[in-house]
Design an enzyme around this catalytic site. Structure first.
Site, mmCIF file in Angstrom:
data_model
loop_
_atom_site.group_PDB
_atom_site.id
_atom_site.type_symbol
_atom_site.label_atom_id
_atom_site.label_comp_id
_atom_site.label_asym_id
_atom_site.label_seq_id
_atom_site.Cartn_x
_atom_site.Cartn_y
_atom_site.Cartn_z
ATOM 1 N N MET A 114 0.830 -1.189 0.000
ATOM 2 C CA MET A 114 0.000 0.000 0.000
ATOM 3 C C MET A 114 0.876 1.255 0.000
ATOM 4 S SD MET A 114 -3.161 1.227 1.361
ATOM 5 C CE MET A 114 -2.165 2.077 2.548
ATOM 6 N N PRO A 115 0.498 2.212 -0.748
ATOM 7 C CA PRO A 115 -0.497 2.327 -1.795
ATOM 8 C C PRO A 115 0.083 1.943 -3.163
ATOM 9 C CG PRO A 115 0.566 4.409 -1.501
ATOM 10 C CD PRO A 115 1.231 3.444 -0.552
ATOM 11 N N VAL A 116 -0.722 2.120 -4.224
ATOM 12 C CA VAL A 116 -0.212 2.028 -5.589
ATOM 13 C C VAL A 116 -0.248 3.430 -6.183
ATOM 14 C CG1 VAL A 116 -0.594 1.148 -7.914
ATOM 15 C CG2 VAL A 116 -0.958 -0.348 -5.956
ATOM 16 N N VAL A 153 3.751 0.571 -4.090
ATOM 17 C CA VAL A 153 4.179 0.351 -5.470
ATOM 18 C C VAL A 153 4.138 1.686 -6.207
ATOM 19 C CG1 VAL A 153 3.667 -0.828 -7.642
ATOM 20 C CG2 VAL A 153 3.261 -2.002 -5.472
ATOM 21 N N LYS A 179 -3.667 5.345 -5.363
ATOM 22 C CA LYS A 179 -4.729 4.420 -4.954
ATOM 23 C C LYS A 179 -4.384 3.891 -3.574
ATOM 24 C CE LYS A 179 -5.771 3.365 -9.725
ATOM 25 N NZ LYS A 179 -6.914 2.834 -10.427
#
Lengths: 71, 71, 71, 71, 71, 71
Positions: free
Chosen positions: B1-3, B43, C7
């Site tokens: 987390m997160p992307v 990521v 995200k």
């Protein structure tokens, strides 16, 4: 329905056409089976990233692979 | 987390590996600091676009850069 | 330029407006500094996900958080 | 690795947690098997769309479902 | 073909169904006309963002709208 | 505002600059007209996919085109 986007690294020459087909077909069938819906309109998009453009925890896949080889 | 997905243009030879690493590491640390969460699974994906494929207000970055040079 | 998509999961009541502003401003400034480009057109988009809709290694964030609490 | 984004419609009350888990786990395992890579960092993100926000061939899923019911 | 993703803010009660249909149909027809391809499989996805989650130049649309009202 | 992402296949030599400009300008104007908002900050991003990386109903565009030629 649905649209599924796969973002993966391009390694060892990249995914073959056979691997990409198997993945796309597999995901499409899985979706269809779980939700009991036709998947004739399902779209699968595969995006291949250079290992210098993909980072986990702030470290590139390039570096992660190098470290894995040293172990 | 997160992307986190970064979509930028490829200009002047493109971003260097050092710049991409600095960006990815910086974003990951910023996220971790603000939300006080581990970012070991964060990521960061960097996608570089040809300036003919990136438009602002209906005008390509190619054209915008040409106009900036004329000024 | 650029477009940056974040995200993340919605946890503990979700990110506050202050946190989201700090993140967006921070990413925008970081980009501007590293690439030495104006970031007046930089777009940052924050998407918040229910923890049941975000999976790592096939396991939902909901489950991952439950396991972390047990430890 | 990888990041997989699933964009689907929210219909009949929406996907259940069990269905979403089965999908995410299934895609993760499929990827791991085909590419023979660890998928412990694989991220699956599920985004559910209102049927008024998803269009095929210029027609909303809302309308497509209505037409299917009439048949 | 293709997949088109529209990310916009939700303002003044949000886009109406009629507006979203007009946009989706219009984009689909435009694509079909320019590339002379059938667009029966074209997918248009509309994502509506809270104005606190959409930033331009590090400033939220919420703030940008407030400043515009003061002028 | 908004950000619009077009994911299409690269066929017959790919889209020309003129086609991409026409598409981006057309989408931007359409959005502006329908929502009666300035589109000076609208971003259009065009991503071109190899036909082996784009699947509909589990079948690649490469295969779909081959089958269409046989008909």
């Amino acid at each position: 329905m649905p649209v599924i986007n796969v973002k993966m690294t391009k390694e060892d020459g990249g995914a073959t056409i056979e691997q990409k087909e198997e993945l796309s077909k597999g995901i499409t069938e899985l979706f269809s089976k779980i939700f009991n819906r036709s998947a004739s309109n399902a779209v699968v998009l595969i995006e291949e990233f250079n290992t210098d453009n993909y980072y986990i925890g702030g470290k590139s896949i390039t570096k992660i692979r190098e470290e894995q080889k040293l172990k």
